[in-house]
Design an enzyme around this catalytic site. Structure first.
Site, PDB file in Angstrom:
ATOM      1  NE  ARG A   1      -4.000  -2.017   2.014  1.00  0.00           N
ATOM      2  CZ  ARG A   1      -3.814  -3.071   2.789  1.00  0.00           C
ATOM      3  NH1 ARG A   1      -2.818  -3.084   3.656  1.00  0.00           N
ATOM      4  NH2 ARG A   1      -4.633  -4.089   2.705  1.00  0.00           N
TER       5      ARG A   1
ATOM      6  CE  LYS B   1       0.916  14.494 -14.528  1.00  0.00           C
ATOM      7  NZ  LYS B   1       0.738  15.022 -15.904  1.00  0.00           N
TER       8      LYS B   1
ATOM      9  CD  GLU C   1      10.147  17.652 -21.987  1.00  0.00           C
ATOM     10  OE1 GLU C   1       9.496  18.608 -21.521  1.00  0.00           O
ATOM     11  OE2 GLU C   1       9.620  16.726 -22.638  1.00  0.00           O
TER      12      GLU C   1
ATOM     13  CE  LYS D   1       7.041  17.729 -13.759  1.00  0.00           C
ATOM     14  NZ  LYS D   1       7.285  16.414 -14.338  1.00  0.00           N
TER      15      LYS D   1
ATOM     16  CD  GLU E   1      -1.694  18.109 -16.885  1.00  0.00           C
ATOM     17  OE1 GLU E   1      -0.840  17.337 -16.434  1.00  0.00           O
ATOM     18  OE2 GLU E   1      -1.989  18.199 -18.078  1.00  0.00           O
TER      19      GLU E   1
ATOM     20  NE  ARG F   1       1.906  18.304 -13.242  1.00  0.00           N
ATOM     21  CZ  ARG F   1       2.236  17.348 -12.390  1.00  0.00           C
ATOM     22  NH1 ARG F   1       1.605  17.235 -11.245  1.00  0.00           N
ATOM     23  NH2 ARG F   1       3.206  16.494 -12.665  1.00  0.00           N
TER      24      ARG F   1
ATOM     25  CG  ASN G   1       0.591  19.507 -21.003  1.00  0.00           C
ATOM     26  OD1 ASN G   1       1.463  18.709 -20.647  1.00  0.00           O
ATOM     27  ND2 ASN G   1      -0.639  19.480 -20.533  1.00  0.00           N
TER      28      ASN G   1
ATOM     29  CG  HIS H   1       4.542  18.166 -24.097  1.00  0.00           C
ATOM     30  ND1 HIS H   1       5.467  19.169 -23.966  1.00  0.00           N
ATOM     31  CD2 HIS H   1       5.112  17.063 -23.544  1.00  0.00           C
ATOM     32  CE1 HIS H   1       6.550  18.698 -23.359  1.00  0.00           C
ATOM     33  NE2 HIS H   1       6.368  17.420 -23.092  1.00  0.00           N
TER      34      HIS H   1
ATOM     35  CG  HIS I   1       1.848  13.987 -26.331  1.00  0.00           C
ATOM     36  ND1 HIS I   1       1.189  14.506 -25.240  1.00  0.00           N
ATOM     37  CD2 HIS I   1       2.970  13.405 -25.855  1.00  0.00           C
ATOM     38  CE1 HIS I   1       1.905  14.257 -24.158  1.00  0.00           C
ATOM     39  NE2 HIS I   1       2.985  13.594 -24.494  1.00  0.00           N
TER      40      HIS I   1
ATOM     41  CG  HIS J   1       8.678  13.049 -25.081  1.00  0.00           C
ATOM     42  ND1 HIS J   1       7.307  13.124 -25.248  1.00  0.00           N
ATOM     43  CD2 HIS J   1       9.000  13.990 -24.163  1.00  0.00           C
ATOM     44  CE1 HIS J   1       6.824  14.063 -24.445  1.00  0.00           C
ATOM     45  NE2 HIS J   1       7.834  14.601 -23.776  1.00  0.00           N
TER      46      HIS J   1
HETATM   47  N1  NAD Z   1       6.599  10.984 -14.749  1.00  0.00           N
HETATM   48  C1  NAD Z   1       6.775  12.049 -15.477  1.00  0.00           C
HETATM   49  O1  NAD Z   1       6.381  13.159 -15.097  1.00  0.00           O
HETATM   50  C2  NAD Z   1       7.494  11.940 -16.783  1.00  0.00           C
HETATM   51  C3  NAD Z   1       7.929  13.086 -17.441  1.00  0.00           C
HETATM   52  C4  NAD Z   1       8.644  12.943 -18.631  1.00  0.00           C
HETATM   53  C5  NAD Z   1       8.874  11.672 -19.138  1.00  0.00           C
HETATM   54  N2  NAD Z   1       8.412  10.583 -18.471  1.00  0.00           N
HETATM   55  C6  NAD Z   1       8.666   9.234 -19.008  1.00  0.00           C
HETATM   56  O2  NAD Z   1      10.058   9.053 -19.123  1.00  0.00           O
HETATM   57  C7  NAD Z   1      10.323   8.121 -20.172  1.00  0.00           C
HETATM   58  C8  NAD Z   1      11.432   8.659 -21.020  1.00  0.00           C
HETATM   59  O3  NAD Z   1      12.547   8.908 -20.206  1.00  0.00           O
HETATM   60  P1  NAD Z   1      14.033   8.636 -20.699  1.00  0.00           P
HETATM   61  O4  NAD Z   1      14.239   9.320 -21.997  1.00  0.00           O
HETATM   62  O5  NAD Z   1      14.905   8.981 -19.570  1.00  0.00           O
HETATM   63  O6  NAD Z   1      14.001   7.072 -21.045  1.00  0.00           O
HETATM   64  P2  NAD Z   1      14.789   5.789 -20.510  1.00  0.00           P
HETATM   65  O7  NAD Z   1      14.636   5.616 -19.064  1.00  0.00           O
HETATM   66  O8  NAD Z   1      14.359   4.673 -21.366  1.00  0.00           O
HETATM   67  O9  NAD Z   1      16.315   6.108 -20.811  1.00  0.00           O
HETATM   68  C9  NAD Z   1      16.737   6.178 -22.148  1.00  0.00           C
HETATM   69  C10 NAD Z   1      17.920   5.270 -22.437  1.00  0.00           C
HETATM   70  O10 NAD Z   1      19.099   5.848 -21.898  1.00  0.00           O
HETATM   71  C11 NAD Z   1      19.812   4.872 -21.150  1.00  0.00           C
HETATM   72  N3  NAD Z   1      20.517   5.601 -20.112  1.00  0.00           N
HETATM   73  C12 NAD Z   1      19.964   6.165 -19.011  1.00  0.00           C
HETATM   74  N4  NAD Z   1      20.883   6.843 -18.335  1.00  0.00           N
HETATM   75  C13 NAD Z   1      22.051   6.708 -18.997  1.00  0.00           C
HETATM   76  C14 NAD Z   1      23.366   7.196 -18.769  1.00  0.00           C
HETATM   77  N5  NAD Z   1      23.657   8.003 -17.746  1.00  0.00           N
HETATM   78  N6  NAD Z   1      24.325   6.842 -19.650  1.00  0.00           N
HETATM   79  C15 NAD Z   1      24.038   6.056 -20.711  1.00  0.00           C
HETATM   80  N7  NAD Z   1      22.812   5.584 -20.981  1.00  0.00           N
HETATM   81  C16 NAD Z   1      21.823   5.905 -20.122  1.00  0.00           C
HETATM   82  C17 NAD Z   1      18.772   3.920 -20.665  1.00  0.00           C
HETATM   83  O11 NAD Z   1      19.310   2.665 -20.363  1.00  0.00           O
HETATM   84  C18 NAD Z   1      17.810   3.875 -21.845  1.00  0.00           C
HETATM   85  O12 NAD Z   1      18.272   2.975 -22.794  1.00  0.00           O
HETATM   86  C19 NAD Z   1       9.023   7.922 -20.905  1.00  0.00           C
HETATM   87  O13 NAD Z   1       8.485   6.668 -20.566  1.00  0.00           O
HETATM   88  C20 NAD Z   1       8.133   9.042 -20.393  1.00  0.00           C
HETATM   89  O14 NAD Z   1       6.765   8.675 -20.377  1.00  0.00           O
HETATM   90  C21 NAD Z   1       7.741  10.696 -17.321  1.00  0.00           C
HETATM   91 ZN    ZN Z   2       7.758  16.090 -22.235  1.00  0.00          ZN
END
Ligand code: NAD
Ligand code: ZN
Length: 387
Positions: free
Chosen positions: A124, A146, A188, A230, A240, A244, A248, A251, A255, A267
């Site tokens: 939980r 999130k 971003e 943020k 949101e 908030r 976007n 976006h 998107h 992205h």
């Molecule tokens: N929760 C939120 O508010 C929020 C906001 C933005 C994005 N997201 C989510 O985040 C995800 C995208 O994030 P991301 O781009 O970090 O993706 P990811 O976690 O898949 O990382 C991208 C790649 O980089 C590699 N990597 C990570 N750190 C590294 C480092 N220091 N050196 C070498 N390689 C490294 C990872 O192994 C992976 O292959 C999406 O799923 C998106 O929905 C969430």
């Molecule tokens: Zn984004």
């Protein structure tokens, strides 16, 4: 009737700090030892980071006398599934870890979203900390609470709000980040400047080379500025409902492009084009000066991000997808639009600004790449993000 008031001190319960620095390993373990978030820690990372970052961090935890284990799952967005969520839960349970456990999300946004979601429901809800290793993680995904996973019917369809107990941003992790990942994260960063921080925008504009070289001091200051923005926006509007929405910016169109590309567009790349498009829309609507829209497009380009719409993407199709994304609402698509660099438009306090599809379509049409011959170039999809 008897009334029983229940007062949730959410703001207090959900407060936490973001630490930004270099070589934070010792700092993190001292901090966690002092705070006793859990009697034991399960570090969760992905397959790319397991040996390079996960094992050294686990060793640092153990040297400090913390009980720590490490588990990982295959890297990539395709792991943000119920199956992998289950596997993480199974892994944690197999370690005999109970409600005295705190989770540590070590990785990019995929790790953070997954681990945060597991932490939200395991026993939980257990505490977790974020140690983002991608720029997207550092400026965006690790902050805001999130969490979630994808469903075949849609991205991030299953999730929960669950704030971490701390976020540790070690900018040294950026050194090994693949170029395309780093650049995507910069989209971003530009967004943060446009929506709320003219000085951030101008600092990058003044010295883009320091950013592109990933100078640690420059990156620390940039990440700090983004985290502040943020954090402030999220605190003002955690669910949101209005303000908030400014996060976007770029976006709505972004998107739609991401979806139409079958997620071959990263992205951040889609958001970059989306910001250019939406800034132009704000210009046409008379909200933003043309020169400000030009500056946004110029900075996006200078950082190595795309600014043009691949011609295979028909404006009508883009808008159709954007309408579908906002399926709950009828009528016009609402956008988050700047009025100047550092400030977003609101109409009577509402930050979602509805625009006519005809205006949007005209801008999208103008942004499609056109060859000097006037013929449109066929769309060659970029390769999937590989690391
Ligand atoms: N929760 C939120 O508010 C929020 C906001 C933005 C994005 N997201 C989510 O985040 C995800 C995208 O994030 P991301 O781009 O970090 O993706 P990811 O976690 O898949 O990382 C991208 C790649 O980089 C590699 N990597 C990570 N750190 C590294 C480092 N220091 N050196 C070498 N390689 C490294 C990872 O192994 C992976 O292959 C999406 O799923 C998106 O929905 C969430
Ligand atoms: Zn984004």
């Amino acid at each position: 009737v008897i009334r029983v008031p229940i007062r949730l001190r959410r703001a207090l319960d959900e407060s936490y700090e973001i630490l930004i620095g270099r070589g934070l390993g010792p700092r993190i373990t001292v901090d966690l030892r002092r705070r006793r978030l859990g009697r034991r820690y399960v570090l969760v990372t992905d397959s790319h980071l397991h040996a390079r970052c996960g094992e050294p961090l686990r060793a640092a935890f153990r040297r400090r006398g913390l009980v720590a284990d490490l588990i990982s799952f295959p890297a990539g967005e395709s792991s943000k599934t119920r199956r992998v969520r289950d596997a993480i839960e199974d892994g944690v349970i197999a370690l005999d870890a109970g409600r005295d456990t705190a989770l540590v999300a070590l990785g990019g946004g995929v790790v953070g979203d997954l681990v945060g979601f597991v932490a939200a429901t395991f026993n939980r809800g257990v505490p977790y900390v974020q140690i983002p290793t991608t720029l997207i993680g550092m400026v965006d995904a690790a902050i805001g609470g999130k969490t979630g996973i994808n469903h075949p019917a849609g991205k991030n369809l299953i999730g929960a709000f669950h704030h971490p107990s701390a976020v540790y941003v070690d900018v040294d992790y950026l050194k090994t980040l693949p170029p395309r990942q780093f650049t995507a994260g910069l989209a971003e960063v530009v967004k943060c400047g446009v929506i709320a921080d003219r000085r951030l925008f101008e600092a990058i504009e003044g010295h883009p080379e320091r950013v592109l070289e990933r100078d640690p001091d420059t990156m620390s200051r940039i990440i700090e500025a983004c985290c502040r923005i943020k954090a402030r926006v999220v605190a003002e509007d955690p669910r949101e409902s209005n303000r908030r929405k400014i996060l976007n910016f770029g976006h709505t169109i972004g998107h739609a492009l991401e979806t139409l590309s079958g997620y071959r567009m990263a992205h951040g790349e889609a958001v970059a084009i989306g910001m250019v498009a939406e800034a132009r829309m704000a210009g046409r609507e008379g909200l933003l000066s043309v020169s400000a829209a030009d500056r946004i497009a110029a900075l996006v380009a200078r950082l190595g991000l795309p600014t043009a719409i691949p011609p295979a993407f028909d404006p009508a199709a883009i808008l159709e997808v954007a309408h579908r994304d906002k399926k709950a609402r009828q009528g016009r698509i609402a956008y988050a639009l700047p009025v100047r660099i550092g400030a977003m438009a609101n109409i009577a306090g509402e930050y979602g600004i509805p625009l006519a599809d005809s205006l949007a379509a005209q801008v999208l049409h103008d942004l499609a790449q056109v060859r000097p011959s006037g013929r449109r170039r066929p769309f060659t999809p970029a390769p999937r993000l590989a690391t």
